[in-house]
Design an enzyme around this catalytic site. Structure first.
Site, PDB file in Angstrom:
ATOM      1  N   SER A  37     -10.099   0.025   4.052  1.00 57.44           N
ATOM      2  CA  SER A  37      -9.349  -0.237   5.298  1.00 57.44           C
ATOM      3  C   SER A  37      -8.745   1.052   5.825  1.00 57.44           C
ATOM      4  CB  SER A  37      -8.217  -1.232   5.029  1.00 57.44           C
ATOM      5  OG  SER A  37      -8.760  -2.462   4.604  1.00 57.44           O
ATOM      6  N   GLU A  82      -3.591   3.498   6.661  1.00 60.52           N
ATOM      7  CA  GLU A  82      -3.632   3.344   5.199  1.00 60.52           C
ATOM      8  C   GLU A  82      -4.360   4.561   4.610  1.00 60.52           C
ATOM      9  OE1 GLU A  82      -4.580  -0.570   3.723  1.00 60.52           O
ATOM     10  OE2 GLU A  82      -5.665   0.272   2.017  1.00 60.52           O
ATOM     11  N   ARG A 104       0.808  -1.232   0.000  1.00 63.38           N
ATOM     12  CA  ARG A 104       0.000   0.000   0.000  1.00 63.38           C
ATOM     13  C   ARG A 104       0.835   1.274   0.000  1.00 63.38           C
ATOM     14  NH1 ARG A 104      -2.007  -3.262  -1.581  1.00 63.38           N
ATOM     15  NH2 ARG A 104      -3.576  -4.623  -0.730  1.00 63.38           N
TER      16      ARG A 104
HETATM   17  C1  FAD Z   1     -15.423   0.151  -0.272  1.00 60.15           C
HETATM   18  C2  FAD Z   1     -13.935   0.308  -0.470  1.00 60.15           C
HETATM   19  C3  FAD Z   1     -13.149  -0.819  -0.684  1.00 60.15           C
HETATM   20  C4  FAD Z   1     -11.778  -0.682  -0.872  1.00 60.15           C
HETATM   21  N1  FAD Z   1     -11.028  -1.802  -1.069  1.00 60.15           N
HETATM   22  C5  FAD Z   1      -9.710  -1.697  -1.285  1.00 60.15           C
HETATM   23  C6  FAD Z   1      -8.913  -2.853  -1.521  1.00 60.15           C
HETATM   24  O1  FAD Z   1      -9.394  -3.979  -1.558  1.00 60.15           O
HETATM   25  N2  FAD Z   1      -7.582  -2.684  -1.734  1.00 60.15           N
HETATM   26  C7  FAD Z   1      -6.995  -1.447  -1.712  1.00 60.15           C
HETATM   27  O2  FAD Z   1      -5.785  -1.348  -1.935  1.00 60.15           O
HETATM   28  N3  FAD Z   1      -7.735  -0.331  -1.484  1.00 60.15           N
HETATM   29  C8  FAD Z   1      -9.056  -0.423  -1.265  1.00 60.15           C
HETATM   30  N4  FAD Z   1      -9.797   0.708  -1.035  1.00 60.15           N
HETATM   31  C9  FAD Z   1      -9.124   2.021  -0.927  1.00 60.15           C
HETATM   32  C10 FAD Z   1      -9.048   2.821  -2.244  1.00 60.15           C
HETATM   33  O3  FAD Z   1     -10.117   2.512  -3.104  1.00 60.15           O
HETATM   34  C11 FAD Z   1      -7.725   2.606  -2.964  1.00 60.15           C
HETATM   35  O4  FAD Z   1      -6.629   2.997  -2.178  1.00 60.15           O
HETATM   36  C12 FAD Z   1      -7.686   3.384  -4.293  1.00 60.15           C
HETATM   37  O5  FAD Z   1      -6.573   2.986  -5.041  1.00 60.15           O
HETATM   38  C13 FAD Z   1      -7.615   4.892  -4.098  1.00 60.15           C
HETATM   39  O6  FAD Z   1      -7.830   5.490  -5.351  1.00 60.15           O
HETATM   40  P1  FAD Z   1      -8.529   6.927  -5.478  1.00 60.15           P
HETATM   41  O7  FAD Z   1      -8.556   7.294  -6.888  1.00 60.15           O
HETATM   42  O8  FAD Z   1      -9.818   6.919  -4.757  1.00 60.15           O
HETATM   43  O9  FAD Z   1      -7.462   7.807  -4.694  1.00 60.15           O
HETATM   44  P2  FAD Z   1      -7.772   9.041  -3.752  1.00 60.15           P
HETATM   45  O10 FAD Z   1      -8.397   8.547  -2.486  1.00 60.15           O
HETATM   46  O11 FAD Z   1      -8.482  10.107  -4.481  1.00 60.15           O
HETATM   47  O12 FAD Z   1      -6.292   9.519  -3.442  1.00 60.15           O
HETATM   48  C14 FAD Z   1      -5.380   8.709  -2.710  1.00 60.15           C
HETATM   49  C15 FAD Z   1      -4.012   9.385  -2.742  1.00 60.15           C
HETATM   50  O13 FAD Z   1      -3.516   9.378  -4.069  1.00 60.15           O
HETATM   51  C16 FAD Z   1      -3.273  10.715  -4.535  1.00 60.15           C
HETATM   52  N5  FAD Z   1      -3.633  10.716  -5.957  1.00 60.15           N
HETATM   53  C17 FAD Z   1      -4.793  10.277  -6.520  1.00 60.15           C
HETATM   54  N6  FAD Z   1      -4.710  10.355  -7.856  1.00 60.15           N
HETATM   55  C18 FAD Z   1      -3.484  10.861  -8.148  1.00 60.15           C
HETATM   56  C19 FAD Z   1      -2.803  11.170  -9.358  1.00 60.15           C
HETATM   57  N7  FAD Z   1      -3.360  10.996 -10.553  1.00 60.15           N
HETATM   58  N8  FAD Z   1      -1.546  11.678  -9.271  1.00 60.15           N
HETATM   59  C20 FAD Z   1      -0.953  11.863  -8.075  1.00 60.15           C
HETATM   60  N9  FAD Z   1      -1.542  11.599  -6.901  1.00 60.15           N
HETATM   61  C21 FAD Z   1      -2.791  11.093  -6.935  1.00 60.15           C
HETATM   62  C22 FAD Z   1      -4.146  11.611  -3.680  1.00 60.15           C
HETATM   63  O14 FAD Z   1      -3.604  12.915  -3.573  1.00 60.15           O
HETATM   64  C23 FAD Z   1      -4.051  10.865  -2.352  1.00 60.15           C
HETATM   65  O15 FAD Z   1      -2.823  11.168  -1.745  1.00 60.15           O
HETATM   66  C24 FAD Z   1     -11.179   0.602  -0.831  1.00 60.15           C
HETATM   67  C25 FAD Z   1     -11.982   1.732  -0.627  1.00 60.15           C
HETATM   68  C26 FAD Z   1     -13.335   1.604  -0.447  1.00 60.15           C
HETATM   69  C27 FAD Z   1     -14.187   2.831  -0.246  1.00 60.15           C
END
Ligand code: FAD
Length: 314
Positions: A236, A306, A184
């Site tokens: 998580s 996380e 992660r």
């Molecule tokens: C119901 C649910 C289930 C989930 N299950 C999992 C799972 O099984 N495994 C897992 O790993 N995660 C899981 N997650 C967490 C999450 O979905 C992941 O970490 C996902 O990859 C985050 O992506 P995001 O686009 O929402 O990032 P965001 O939450 O929008 O951003 C996360 C970080 O990345 C940065 N960021 C985003 N996009 C960019 C970009 N293009 N360039 C530079 N920085 C950027 C943001 O500034 C921030 O620091 C879950 C979340 C939920 C709500």
């Protein structure tokens, strides 16, 4: 009791120059709650929805010239944005940079493409290896930052390269070896000035569509049985400590169902916090801190977050 730094506002601001070159939407003093899966968070001074890489370069140029801080949002599914919001420019990749193409045994995707869409796209083309991404509601960019993963697979597994726009406005290519992927995390969690604009994945394994579909269905079934699917969460909250599970430790500390305001430790999976009504970000943050302290005192283990917490208190 949480105390916060006072937020600096960049409003009012002359955005005439930005408007001249920027193709996407520009919103001022706009609430961010609807852009996060927790459904909480204050406003952004300037919220920008870039359409393409050129727009990202325009944003970086404007932010640099005006001395305004930049924050990037993917789909906001791993974030807790505080009630006082985010100072400066917030860039949302929702609805933008969601292009994709197949070329030479690779798939190239924009950073804004949704992970479930990507997983389905791979399935429809008989490509195996991305089934794990079906239930992760983030974007490709956010997944690369977090090295998102599930069921023993991670987004970095078949990653070939990432394109990034740096603060010097240049588009640079990064290879996986340079990105320090582990559980992660990647260099992007610390190097916040890098904006991921696209990622290229190797197609390493083909399989019959039905086999890929079955795997995705099975993962979906497991999630539905073990996680609060459909609730307002950020996945998580804590990483699993080596050889153990954060959820097991939180449950052992007697915290399942524990509530602060509208935030509750999920009854289904103790490593999830649910916004069960009108939670404020402060409720969620206080609950996170409470869990950390209680787990430490009950088990001696210090949990690592996380979820990312951004912004200011109100
Ligand atoms: C119901 C649910 C289930 C989930 N299950 C999992 C799972 O099984 N495994 C897992 O790993 N995660 C899981 N997650 C967490 C999450 O979905 C992941 O970490 C996902 O990859 C985050 O992506 P995001 O686009 O929402 O990032 P965001 O939450 O929008 O951003 C996360 C970080 O990345 C940065 N960021 C985003 N996009 C960019 C970009 N293009 N360039 C530079 N920085 C950027 C943001 O500034 C921030 O620091 C879950 C979340 C939920 C709500």
């Amino acid at each position: 009791m949480l105390t916060y730094l006072k937020r600096a506002s960049y409003l009012p601001i002359d955005i005439g120059r930005l408007k001249r070159y920027f193709k996407g939407n520009i919103l001022l003093d706009t609430p961010l709650a609807r852009l996060t899966s927790f459904g909480v968070g204050g406003s952004a001074d300037i919220l920008l929805y870039p359409k393409d890489i050129e727009d990202i370069v325009t944003i970086v140029e404007f932010a640099k010239d005006e001395g305004i801080p930049l924050t990037i949002l993917g789909r906001g599914t791993n974030l807790l944005i505080r009630d006082g919001g985010i100072s400066g420019i917030v860039v949302s990749l929702r609805g933008g940079l969601d292009n994709y193409e197949f070329a030479d045994e690779t798939i190239i995707t924009g950073a804004g493409l949704s992970l479930p869409f990507f997983s389905k796209l791979a399935m429809e083309n008989g490509i195996s290896g991305f089934e794990f991404a079906w239930g992760i509601p983030g974007s490709i960019g956010g997944a690369v930052v977090m090295n998102a993963g599930a069921f023993g697979s991670n987004i970095s597994d078949h990653l070939e390269e990432v394109l990034v726009v740096d603060m010097d406005k240049k588009v640079k290519k990064y290879l996986p070896d340079q990105l320090k992927f582990s559980y992660r995390t990647s260099i992007f969690r610390k190097q916040r000035e890098k904006i991921i604009v696209s990622a290229k994945f190797r197609i390493v394994s083909k399989a019959p569509l039905s086999k890929i579909k079955d795997k995705m269905r099975e993962y979906e079934r497991i999630r539905k049985n073990t996680q609060p699917v459909g609730a307002k969460t950020a996945g998580s909250i804590f990483k699993n400590p080596k050889g153990d599970y954060a959820g097991r430790l939180i449950e052992k500390a007697g915290l399942k169902g524990m509530r602060i305001g509208g935030a509750m430790v999920s009854m289904i999976h103790a490593n999830f916090i649910e916004n069960i009504g009108n939670a404020r970000a402060k409720d969620i943050e206080e609950l996170i801190i409470y869990i950390e302290e209680k787990v430490k005192s009950e088990t001696g283990i210090k949990l690592t977050r996380e979820v990312e917490i951004l912004g200011y208190g109100d």
